[in-house]
Structure formats: structure tokens, C-alpha cells
Design a protein around this motif. Structure first.
Motif, PDB file in Angstrom:
ATOM      1  N   SER A   8       9.772   0.878   4.681  1.00 35.61           N
ATOM      2  CA  SER A   8      10.550  -0.314   3.484  1.00 35.61           C
ATOM      3  C   SER A   8      11.751  -0.617   3.460  1.00 35.61           C
ATOM      4  CB  SER A   8      10.002   0.329   2.567  1.00 35.61           C
ATOM      5  OG  SER A   8      10.211  -0.234   1.288  1.00 35.61           O
ATOM      6  N   ASP A  12      10.860  -4.044  -1.406  1.00 34.96           N
ATOM      7  CA  ASP A  12       9.378  -4.812  -0.549  1.00 34.96           C
ATOM      8  C   ASP A  12       8.264  -4.763  -1.890  1.00 34.96           C
ATOM      9  OD1 ASP A  12       6.757  -4.099   0.977  1.00 34.96           O
ATOM     10  OD2 ASP A  12       7.290  -3.033   1.768  1.00 34.96           O
ATOM     11  N   ARG A  13       7.939  -5.669  -1.971  1.00 38.46           N
ATOM     12  CA  ARG A  13       6.958  -6.212  -2.571  1.00 38.46           C
ATOM     13  C   ARG A  13       5.566  -6.012  -2.604  1.00 38.46           C
ATOM     14  NH1 ARG A  13       5.387 -12.839  -2.501  1.00 38.46           N
ATOM     15  NH2 ARG A  13       5.156 -12.187  -0.080  1.00 38.46           N
ATOM     16  N   PHE A  14       5.446  -5.005  -1.145  1.00 35.86           N
ATOM     17  CA  PHE A  14       3.820  -4.399  -1.284  1.00 35.86           C
ATOM     18  C   PHE A  14       3.963  -3.264  -0.657  1.00 35.86           C
ATOM     19  CE2 PHE A  14       4.713  -8.746   1.314  1.00 35.86           C
ATOM     20  CZ  PHE A  14       3.221  -9.451   0.979  1.00 35.86           C
ATOM     21  N   ASP A  17       1.144  -1.577  -3.339  1.00 45.39           N
ATOM     22  CA  ASP A  17      -0.176  -1.395  -2.956  1.00 45.39           C
ATOM     23  C   ASP A  17      -0.399  -0.102  -1.458  1.00 45.39           C
ATOM     24  OD1 ASP A  17      -0.910  -2.744  -4.910  1.00 45.39           O
ATOM     25  OD2 ASP A  17      -0.311  -5.134  -3.450  1.00 45.39           O
ATOM     26  N   CYS A  18       0.398  -0.748  -0.714  1.00 43.84           N
ATOM     27  CA  CYS A  18      -0.362   0.547   0.619  1.00 43.84           C
ATOM     28  C   CYS A  18       0.247   2.092  -0.486  1.00 43.84           C
ATOM     29  CB  CYS A  18       1.395   0.512   1.675  1.00 43.84           C
ATOM     30  SG  CYS A  18       1.283   1.820   2.881  1.00 43.84           S
ATOM     31  N   ASP A  90       3.492  -3.433   3.617  1.00 43.39           N
ATOM     32  CA  ASP A  90       2.265  -4.766   3.916  1.00 43.39           C
ATOM     33  C   ASP A  90       1.033  -4.591   4.435  1.00 43.39           C
ATOM     34  OD1 ASP A  90       2.674  -4.949   5.981  1.00 43.39           O
ATOM     35  OD2 ASP A  90       2.540  -7.846   6.250  1.00 43.39           O
ATOM     36  N   TYR A 121      -5.358 -10.175   2.214  1.00 45.70           N
ATOM     37  CA  TYR A 121      -5.307  -9.966   1.741  1.00 45.70           C
ATOM     38  C   TYR A 121      -6.280 -10.734   0.066  1.00 45.70           C
ATOM     39  CZ  TYR A 121      -1.062  -6.871   1.745  1.00 45.70           C
ATOM     40  OH  TYR A 121       0.038  -6.430   2.721  1.00 45.70           O
TER      41      TYR A 121
END
Length: 129
Positions: A8, A12-14, A17-18, A90, A121
């Protein structure tokens, strides 16, 4: 043991969720998420560090993807991991993805690498690459 490598970079904006998709999955084997972070939110790092089965590795300088993967593979070998899984931050896993992949690998000695299908997504299937 299943070793799951994630890299990362740059807030990291994902990543959350990962990680959530892995923790919400139905992994039926022992696993460790080997997470390498460079320049991430300090509150997120603290939260992830307190999460069972996640080992957070803070990178003092940026490394390329292959360097991080090699570090994680060496760690997986040192810990006698049976499987090694590389994920991009992501990636969102379906609930039974890891169990299905490990079951396929367990079913035949002739199988050594397995890849999954990609979905976007919006939860629609994309053509695998």
C-alpha cells in the motif's frame, strides 16, 4: 498457512476495503496478512496493527512492488507457509474466494498457481486478464 501479501502506497483509499473483504471471508485455514505500507494514515496503521492476523510492515522508504513481494516471500518461506497470495490493495475478495482457491490447490498436486476472475466495484464480472 496462507500468506497474503499486500502493498500500500500514498494514503491508499482502497486498503481498508481490501482488508475488510479478507477478514469477512470464510478462510478455513490459518492465515497471515503481510502488509507493507509506505506513507499511510497513522490512525489506519494503528488500527491495522491491532487487528489479529495482520502484520504491518512500515516502509521507511518507497520500494518497488517486486522488492516488497520478495521480502514477503522470504518471510512466508521462513514461516513454512503452504500458500502465498499476492493482492493489490484495491482488490475486493468475494466471501469464499480464498477457500475456493486453496481447495483447488489442495485437490491436485499438478496445480501450483491459481488466479481468480476480476469483478469491478459494481459487482459485475469482467473479462479475466
Amino acid at each position: 498457512m496462507i500468506y497474503i501479501n499486500i502493498s500500500s502506497f500514498y494514503k491508499d483509499r482502497f486498503l481498508k476495503d481490501c482488508i475488510k473483504s479478507i477478514l469477512d471471508s470464510d478462510i478455513h485455514k490459518e492465515y497471515l496478512i503481510d502488509l507493507y505500507i509506505y506513507d499511510a494514515d497513522k490512525d489506519l496503521i494503528k488500527e491495522l496493527s491491532l487487528t489479529p492476523n495482520i502484520r504491518v510492515n512500515i516502509l521507511g522508504s518507497q520500494k518497488n512492488y517486486s522488492e516488497i513481494t520478495n521480502l514477503s516471500i522470504k518471510s512466508a518461506q521462513k514461516n513454512n507457509a503452504k500458500y502465498f497470495m499476492m493482492l493489490n490493495s484495491d482488490t475486493i475478495l468475494c466471501k469464499d474466494c480464498i477457500s475456493i482457491l486453496s481447495d483447488v490447490l489442495d485437490s491436485s498436486a499438478n496445480v501450483s498457481i491459481v488466479g481468480g476472475y476480476h469483478i469491478d466495484y459494481k459487482s459485475s464480472w469482467e473479462i479475466p486478464n
